[in-house]
Motif scaffolding. Structure first.
Motif, short mmCIF file in Angstrom:
data_model
loop_
_atom_site.label_atom_id
_atom_site.label_comp_id
_atom_site.label_asym_id
_atom_site.label_seq_id
_atom_site.Cartn_x
_atom_site.Cartn_y
_atom_site.Cartn_z
N UNK A 1 -42.75 -2.16 59.48
CA UNK A 1 -41.89 -1.61 58.42
C UNK A 1 -40.43 -1.90 58.76
N UNK A 2 -40.12 -1.75 60.04
CA UNK A 2 -38.75 -2.07 60.51
C UNK A 2 -38.44 -3.54 60.23
N UNK A 3 -39.42 -4.42 60.59
CA UNK A 3 -39.19 -5.86 60.36
C UNK A 3 -39.04 -6.15 58.87
N UNK A 4 -39.82 -5.44 58.05
CA UNK A 4 -39.74 -5.64 56.59
C UNK A 4 -38.36 -5.25 56.08
N UNK A 5 -37.87 -4.09 56.54
CA UNK A 5 -36.54 -3.63 56.10
C UNK A 5 -35.48 -4.63 56.54
N UNK A 6 -35.61 -5.08 57.80
CA UNK A 6 -34.63 -6.06 58.31
C UNK A 6 -34.69 -7.38 57.54
N UNK A 7 -35.94 -7.76 57.16
CA UNK A 7 -36.10 -9.00 56.39
C UNK A 7 -35.45 -8.87 55.01
N UNK A 8 -35.54 -7.68 54.43
CA UNK A 8 -34.92 -7.47 53.11
C UNK A 8 -33.40 -7.46 53.24
N UNK A 9 -32.90 -6.90 54.38
CA UNK A 9 -31.44 -6.83 54.59
C UNK A 9 -30.86 -8.21 54.88
N UNK A 10 -31.57 -8.93 55.83
CA UNK A 10 -31.04 -10.26 56.24
C UNK A 10 -32.17 -11.28 56.19
N UNK A 11 -32.50 -11.77 54.98
CA UNK A 11 -33.65 -12.68 54.86
C UNK A 11 -33.49 -13.95 55.69
N UNK A 12 -32.26 -14.41 55.85
CA UNK A 12 -32.04 -15.69 56.53
C UNK A 12 -32.43 -15.62 58.00
N UNK A 13 -32.07 -14.52 58.65
CA UNK A 13 -32.33 -14.45 60.10
C UNK A 13 -33.65 -13.77 60.44
N UNK A 14 -34.43 -13.38 59.39
CA UNK A 14 -35.67 -12.64 59.64
C UNK A 14 -36.75 -13.53 60.25
N UNK A 15 -37.52 -12.93 61.22
CA UNK A 15 -38.60 -13.69 61.84
C UNK A 15 -39.79 -13.80 60.89
N UNK A 16 -40.01 -12.75 60.13
CA UNK A 16 -41.10 -12.74 59.15
C UNK A 16 -40.56 -12.32 57.80
N UNK A 17 -41.15 -12.85 56.75
CA UNK A 17 -40.68 -12.43 55.42
C UNK A 17 -41.19 -11.03 55.12
N UNK A 18 -40.55 -10.36 54.17
CA UNK A 18 -40.96 -9.00 53.81
C UNK A 18 -42.40 -9.00 53.30
N UNK A 19 -42.78 -10.07 52.54
CA UNK A 19 -44.15 -10.14 52.00
C UNK A 19 -45.16 -10.25 53.13
N UNK A 20 -44.86 -11.10 54.13
CA UNK A 20 -45.78 -11.24 55.27
C UNK A 20 -45.94 -9.88 55.96
N UNK A 21 -44.79 -9.21 56.15
CA UNK A 21 -44.84 -7.89 56.81
C UNK A 21 -45.73 -6.94 56.01
N UNK A 22 -45.56 -6.95 54.67
CA UNK A 22 -46.34 -6.04 53.83
C UNK A 22 -47.83 -6.34 53.98
N UNK A 23 -48.19 -7.65 53.98
CA UNK A 23 -49.60 -8.02 54.12
C UNK A 23 -50.13 -7.60 55.49
N UNK A 24 -49.29 -7.80 56.51
CA UNK A 24 -49.73 -7.40 57.86
C UNK A 24 -49.93 -5.88 57.93
N UNK A 25 -49.04 -5.14 57.24
CA UNK A 25 -49.17 -3.67 57.25
C UNK A 25 -50.51 -3.27 56.63
N UNK A 26 -50.87 -3.93 55.51
CA UNK A 26 -52.15 -3.62 54.85
C UNK A 26 -53.31 -3.93 55.80
#
Ligand SMILES: Nc1ncnc2c1ncn2[C@@H]1O[C@H](COP(=O)(O)OP(=O)(O)OP(=O)(O)O)[C@@H](O)[C@H]1O
Length: 604
Positions: free
Chosen positions: A67-92
Motif C-alpha cells: 500500500x505504501x509502494x502504491x501511494x508512493x507510485x501515485x505520488x511519484x510515478x516516474x521514480x516508482x519501482x512498481x506501478x500502482x496497478x501492479x501493487x494493487x494486483x499484488x495486494x489482491x
C-alpha cells in the motif's frame, strides 16, 4: 425459596471431585502440565500450524508495505519501482494467499485441540469406569457430566483458539513492531504507549469474567445435577407433590446462572470500548505526530499509510493478550477439575502379585473382617467359614451392614482390615477380573439399562445373542416375558421404568444367573416379589444352586428356606449362627424375628 435451603440441598463438600474455586499460580502450571504429552504427540500439527501462521502474518504484513509502494507510485510515478496497478494486483494476490494460509493454520491448530479434547474425554471415561464406590458416593452425577461438557470445552478453547491466538500475537507483534520501527522508531514508541493500558484493562475485565465464568460453571453443574436427579426421581417428585419445590430450586439456581452470564455479557461489552479508546488514542498520536513527520519530509506519505496499517493490525492481538491470560486461567481451572477425576485412584485395584482364581473348592473365609464408612465401624471383627457349596442366609436389623458385607466379597468396597479368603487365598491378592467372574451379584436395587429385556439379561456376557430364556426361567421371569407383546425384545424404558419392582428384581436375578457363577450373592433379591411368586422363584433357584456357594441377605426369613446356615448380625458382629432349626431352638434373635413375621403374616 430461602437460599439456605438450596445451599443445603446442593452441599459442596470436600469430595475430591469438587471444583477448586481459587486456583493459584503453582496449581495452574501443575494442572496444565498434564496437557504437555498430548501437545507433544501432536507436535507436527502444532508446528505446521505455527509455520502457516508465520506465513499468514508475513503475507498480512506485506499488504501495508505494498500500500505504501502504491501511494508512493501515485505520488511519484516516474521514480516508482512498481506501478500502482501492479501493487494493487499484488495486494489482491497477497490477500488471497493470506486467506488460504489462515484457513489451513486454523484447521491444523483447532483440529489438534479437538483431538486433545477427544483423548482427554476417552481418558476420563476410562478412569470413571476404573473408579469404585468410595469415589462415586462422594460425587454428583450432574457434576461429573458437567465436567465432560464445560470443562472439556474450556480445555479445548485453551489448546486450540488460545494457543493459536498466543502464537499469532507473538508473531504479529514481533513482525509489525519491527516494520513500524524500520519506518520511525520514535513514532513506534509513541503509537504503542496506550497499548499496555489496554492490556491491563482487558486483563482486569477478563479476571472478573473468569470469576463469573467459574461461578456460572458451578451453577450449571448444580442445574445439571438437579435436572438429572429430579427427572430420575420423577415418580417420587410427583407422589410427594414436590413439583413446585423443584421448580423453585431450579428457578433460583437458573437465576444465579443467568445473573453470572448477564454480568459476563456486560463485561464482554466493556472490552470493545476499551479497544476503541486505545486504538483511537494510538491513531490520534500517529495522525498528530506522523502527520507532522510527513509534512517535515522525515517520512513519506506511503510510510505513513503503511505505519497506520501496521498499527491497526496490532490492536486485536494486543486486546487478546488479556483474554489469552484469562483463557489460560480458565483452562487451568477446568484442567484441575478434570484432574480430580483423571488422577483419582480407585480404592480397589489389582495388587502387583495378584493371581487368578479359578472356581471355589474349599470355600470362603471371613477372618477378623472389620469395615466401616467415614462414620465409624460397621462390621467388627467378623470371622466365619463358608464351605464351598454351602448356602448361607444373612439377616439382622436395618442398617446393620448386611449389604456392605456382601459388597466386600467382590471387592466393590475395599477390604482393609481383616481378610476375606477364597480357598485360603486373600481376595486382595486375587485379580479383580477372575474374582468377579466367579461371582453373580444381585444388588438390593435392580438397575436396568434402557434397552430390551434380552440385552439387560445378557449384560454380563460378551455374546449378546446367548440364550437368555433359561436364566429368565430360573429367575421365575418367563411368564412375565411371555405376557409382553415383544417378549424378550421388549424395551424396558429408562432404568426399567416400564417394569414393576418385582419384575426388575427377577430380571436382575436372571442377569446374575446367566454366566453360571460359582458364588451367588443375593441382596434382598425378592423384597418386591409377592409370597406366591417368591415360592416359585425359590423353587427355580433351588434347581440352579447345585454345588454353588450362595449368600442371601434378607429380612424375610422365608427366603432362607434352602439355606444350610443363617447368620444373624447385630452391632457389627455375628450374634447368632446355625441352621434354622438350631436358631429356633436357641430362642434368641432369630426366633424372635420368626415370631414377629408370623404374627405380621397372620394380621395381614
Ligand atoms: N456408601 C456409603 N457411605 C457411607 N455410609 C454408607 C454407605 N453405604 C451404606 N452406608 C451406611 O452403612 C450402614 C449399613 O448399610 P448397609 O446397606 O450395609 O446395611 P443393611 O444391613 O444392608 O441395611 P438394610 O437392611 O436396610 O438393607 C448404614 O447405616 C448406611 O447408612
Amino acid at each position: 425459596m430461602a437460599p439456605v435451603r438450596v445451599a443445603a440441598f446442593f452441599r459442596i463438600g470436600p469430595t475430591g471431585c469438587e471444583p477448586r474455586p481459587n486456583p493459584g499460580k503453582a496449581t495452574t502450571i501443575k494442572d496444565l502440565s498434564r496437557l504437555i504429552p498430548h501437545i507433544r504427540s501432536l507436535g507436527r500439527r502444532y508446528t505446521g500450524g505455527a509455520l502457516l501462521l508465520l506465513a499468514t502474518n508475513a503475507l498480512a504484513l506485506l499488504i501495508p508495505w505494498y500500500m505504501k509502494l502504491a501511494v508512493e507510485a501515485l505520488q511519484r510515478p516516474a521514480s516508482a519501482r512498481l506501478s500502482a496497478t501492479t501493487c494493487a494486483l499484488l495486494i489482491v494476490a497477497l490477500a488471497v494467499a493470506h486467506c488460504v494460509t489462515r484457513i489451513y493454520s486454523r484447521t491444523l491448530i483447532l483440529n489438534a485441540a479437538r483431538i486433545i479434547e477427544y483423548r482427554i474425554r476417552e481418558e476420563l471415561f476410562q478412569r470413571l469406569l476404573l473408579l469404585d464406590l468410595p469415589f462415586f458416593s462422594g460425587s454428583r452425577t450432574g457434576d461429573i457430566i458437567s465436567r465432560f461438557a464445560n470443562d472439556l470445552t474450556n480445555v479445548r478453547m485453551l489448546t486450540g483458539f488460545g494457543a493459536m491466538s498466543a502464537m499469532n500475537t507473538l508473531i504479529l507483534y514481533g513482525a509489525a513492531v519491527t516494520m513500524m520501527w524500520r519506518i520511525h522508531p520514535w513514532l513506534t514508541l509513541c503509537a504503542v504507549v496506550p497499548f499496555p493500558l489496554m492490556v491491563l484493562l482487558v486483563k482486569k475485565v477478563s479476571q472478573h469474567m473468569f470469576r463469573r465464568s467459574l461461578a456460572a460453571q458451578e451453577e450449571l453443574a448444580r442445574l445439571s445435577s438437579l435436572a438429572e436427579e429430579s427427572i430420575s426421581a420423577i415418580r417420587l417428585v410427583k407422589s410427594y407433590c414436590r413439583e413446585e419445590h423443584f421448580q423453585a430450586l431450579f428457578q433460583e439456581i437458573a437465576g444465579r446462572y443467568l445473573e453470572h452470564n448477564l454480568v459476563m455479557g456486560r463485561l464482554r461489552g466493556l472490552i470493545i470500548p476499551v479497544m476503541a479508546v486505545a486504538t483511537g488514542a494510538g491513531t490520534l498520536i500517529v495522525l498528530f505526530l506522523g502527520g507532522r513527520l510527513v509534512i517535515a519530509g522525515t517520512i513519506t506519505l506511503g510510510d505513513f499509510v503503511a505505519f497506520s496499517g501496521y498499527l491497526t493490525m496490532l490492536v486485536w492481538p494486543t486486546a487478546i493478550m488479556g483474554w489469552i491470560l484469562t483463557m489460560m486461567q480458565r483452562g487451568a481451572s477446568s484442567m484441575s477439575r478434570l484432574n480430580a477425576i483423571l488422577t483419582a485412584e480407585p480404592a480397589v485395584a489389582d495388587a502387583a502379585d495378584a493371581v487368578s482364581q479359578e472356581g471355589v473348592r474349599q470355600g470362603i473365609e471371613l477372618r477378623g473382617l472389620t469395615f466401616g464408612y467415614d462414620n465409624g465401624k460397621l462390621l467388627d471383627d467378623i470371622s466365619c467359614h463358608i464351605a464351598a457349596g454351602e448356602r448361607i442366609g444373612i439377616t439382622g436389623e436395618v442398617g446393620c451392614g448386611k449389604s456392605s458385607l456382601l459388597r466386600l466379597i467382590p471387592r466393590l468396597l475395599p477390604v482393609d482390615d481383616g481378610m476375606i479368603l477364597i480357598d485360603g487365598k486373600d481376595i486382595n491378592h486375587i485379580t479383580l477380573a477372575s474374582l468377579r467372574s466367579l461371582i453373580g451379584y444381585v444388588p438390593q436395587e435392580a438397575f436396568l439399562f434402557s434397552r430390551s429385556i434380552r440385552e439387560n439379561i445378557a449384560y454380563g456376557v460378551e455374546d449378546q445373542w446367548v440364550d437368555v430364556s433359561n436364566a429368565a426361567r430360573r429367575a421365575g421371569f418367563t411368564d412375565d416375558v411371555n405376557s409382553f407383546r415383544d417378549g424378550l425384545e421388549t424395551l424396558v424404558g429408562e432404568k426399567g421404568v416400564s417394569l414393576s419392582g418385582g419384575q426388575k428384581q427377577r430380571l436382575s436375578i436372571a442377569r446374575a444367573l446367566l454366566p453360571g457363577p460359582r458364588i451367588l450373592l443375593l441382596d434382598d433379591p425378592l423384597s418386591a416379589v409377592d409370597a406366591g411368586r417368591e415360592e416359585e422363584v425359590l423353587n427355580e433357584l433351588r434347581g440352579f444352586y447345585g454345588d454353588r456357594t450362595v449368600l442371601i441377605v434378607s429380612h424375610r426369613l422365608s427366603v432362607f428356606r434352602d439355606c444350610h446356615r443363617i447368620l444373624v448380625l447385630k452391632d457389627g458382629r455375628i450374634a447368632e449362627q446355625g441352621s434354622p432349626a438350631e436358631l429356633l431352638a436357641l430362642d434368641g434373635l432369630y426366633a424372635g424375628m420368626q415370631r414377629m413375621q408370623r404374627l405380621r403374616d397372620e394380621l395381614l
